[in-house]
Write a protein that holds these residues in place. Structure first.
Motif, mmCIF file in Angstrom:
data_model
loop_
_atom_site.group_PDB
_atom_site.id
_atom_site.type_symbol
_atom_site.label_atom_id
_atom_site.label_comp_id
_atom_site.label_asym_id
_atom_site.label_seq_id
_atom_site.Cartn_x
_atom_site.Cartn_y
_atom_site.Cartn_z
ATOM 1 N N LEU A 26 29.642 38.008 31.625
ATOM 2 C CA LEU A 26 30.672 37.150 32.219
ATOM 3 C C LEU A 26 30.043 35.912 32.847
ATOM 4 C CD1 LEU A 26 33.169 39.636 33.922
ATOM 5 C CD2 LEU A 26 33.651 38.055 32.041
ATOM 6 N N VAL A 27 28.944 36.094 33.578
ATOM 7 C CA VAL A 27 28.275 34.949 34.201
ATOM 8 C C VAL A 27 27.673 34.039 33.128
ATOM 9 C CG1 VAL A 27 26.453 34.230 35.784
ATOM 10 C CG2 VAL A 27 27.824 36.245 36.311
ATOM 11 N N PRO A 31 38.851 37.801 41.951
ATOM 12 C CA PRO A 31 38.362 36.483 41.521
ATOM 13 C C PRO A 31 39.481 35.478 41.294
ATOM 14 C CG PRO A 31 37.140 38.207 40.407
ATOM 15 C CD PRO A 31 38.239 38.885 41.166
ATOM 16 N N GLY A 32 40.596 35.920 40.689
ATOM 17 C CA GLY A 32 41.709 35.002 40.460
ATOM 18 C C GLY A 32 42.306 34.482 41.749
ATOM 19 N N ALA A 33 42.490 35.374 42.715
ATOM 20 C CA ALA A 33 43.043 34.967 44.004
ATOM 21 C C ALA A 33 42.079 34.050 44.745
ATOM 22 C CB ALA A 33 43.345 36.198 44.844
ATOM 23 N N TYR A 60 34.946 29.717 36.409
ATOM 24 C CA TYR A 60 34.725 30.355 37.704
ATOM 25 C C TYR A 60 35.361 31.738 37.775
ATOM 26 C CZ TYR A 60 32.381 26.437 39.894
ATOM 27 O OH TYR A 60 31.447 25.486 40.222
ATOM 28 N N LEU A 61 36.407 31.968 36.989
ATOM 29 C CA LEU A 61 36.968 33.315 36.908
ATOM 30 C C LEU A 61 35.921 34.264 36.333
ATOM 31 C CD1 LEU A 61 39.603 34.928 37.354
ATOM 32 C CD2 LEU A 61 40.160 34.476 34.950
ATOM 33 N N GLY A 66 33.930 36.913 38.641
ATOM 34 C CA GLY A 66 34.110 38.258 38.105
ATOM 35 C C GLY A 66 32.786 38.946 37.865
ATOM 36 N N GLY A 67 31.796 38.194 37.366
ATOM 37 C CA GLY A 67 30.472 38.758 37.154
ATOM 38 C C GLY A 67 29.790 39.131 38.455
#
Length: 320
Positions: free
Chosen positions: A15-16, A190-192, A239-240, A244-245
């Protein structure tokens, strides 16, 4: 002692890495947006962050996640700190580019981030980084210098010093964002986090953009299309994936090194789309940056058992 990383941390690594690749599209998109607009760089950054933040607000509102955002003092502090650090990074980096050029700004800001994170981690844990991490840092810094190319001709010494200082501030603020967001806040997904902190960060930069130039009428439809791309791909989605990562237990130093996929992607896009020449030095730099990514992945297998347990504890606590 060699340990096997948890599945969550392994998926977090990719993810990163995805975040770094998505960030790499930002430079090209911003260049095209600037060609079709008279917006200043601070104004463009503000619109990008607010756009990404509002997009995530709509998404989490549609999924019902908005109602679950914690109103605790801890969550508010976390959002505010992420917002301020993001605003500092964006503002300092683009102002540094205006003073000393892209090459110098990129080398200092992106190069300082993983080194600063590694030092902070070593001090906090009272343990030197493993051989893989040290090798990755060396390969990353050298590769970044080679990819960025030669700096622009020397200008006014005062502007040069200020530009270098701003690039360093940008790198340290990104490093701080990485370290801060390795710690999860229960209920703050992460979304929030993106929806709240980026909207706030964009509003902070908009104050500066109002003085630098915020001529929205100067932007044609093509420019708005590229601005929309900036808000969605290298901002909201990137950035999500990044946060997340981090929330899946990716070590801070590893995440900072993985962010160097950004200049690799940017260089390859410039070669394929803008038909810029790929010099032997840049080719070697890309190889070294990719080597740093591989070494950072290997380094995860040599984390002390205590660190792995702590990461698993943080991930589980975030899910509760």
């Amino acid at each position: 002692m060699i340990t096997t990383p948890a599945p969550a941390r392994s998926s977090g690594f990719w993810l990163v890495a995805l975040a770094g690749a998505l960030w790499g599209t930002g430079g090209l998109a911003a260049t095209f947006a600037a060609d079709h607009s008279a917006l200043s760089w601070p104004a463009l950054s503000a619109i990008r962050l607010v756009g990404g933040g509002v997009l995530m607000l709509v998404v989490i509102a549609a999924t019902g996640e908005l109602r679950g955002i914690p109103r605790t003092r801890e969550a508010v502090r976390h959002v505010a700190l992420t917002a301020v650090l993001s605003a500092i990074y964006q503002g300092a980096y683009f102002q540094s580019i205006a003073l000393v050029g892209v090459a110098v700004s990129t080398v200092i800001s992106l190069g300082a981030a993983p080194v600063a994170v590694a030092l902070a981690t070593a001090i906090r844990s009272r343990r030197m980084p493993g051989w893989a991490v040290i090798a990755a840092l060396i390969a990353a810094v050298v590769g970044l210098v080679l990819v960025s190319g030669a700096p622009a001709a020397a200008s006014d010494p005062g502007k040069t010093v200020l530009g270098v200082l701003l690039a360093l501030i940008a790198g340290l603020s990104f490093a701080a964002t990485t370290v801060v967001n390795r710690r999860t806040v229960p209920g703050l997904t992460p979304g929030a986090l993106i929806a709240t902190s980026f909207t706030l960060a964009g509003l902070l930069i908009a104050i500066w953009g109002a003085f630098a130039g915020f001529d929205l009428a100067s932007t044609d439809p093509v420019g708005w299309a590229w601005i929309a791309f900036l808000a969605v791909v290298p901002t909201a989605l990137a950035y999500l994936a990044f946060f997340g990562g981090l929330h899946r237990g990716v070590p801070s130093t590893t995440a900072a090194i993985l962010s160097l996929i950004e200049p690799v992607t940017a260089t390859l896009l410039a070669v394929t789309i803008l038909h810029e020449p790929l010099t032997p030095a840049a080719s070697l730099g890309i190889a070294l940056l990719l080597l740093a990514v591989v070494l950072s992945h290997i380094g995860q297998y040599f984390l002390p058992q205590g660190a792995v347990s702590k990461q698993a504890e943080n991930v589980n606590r975030a899910r509760r």
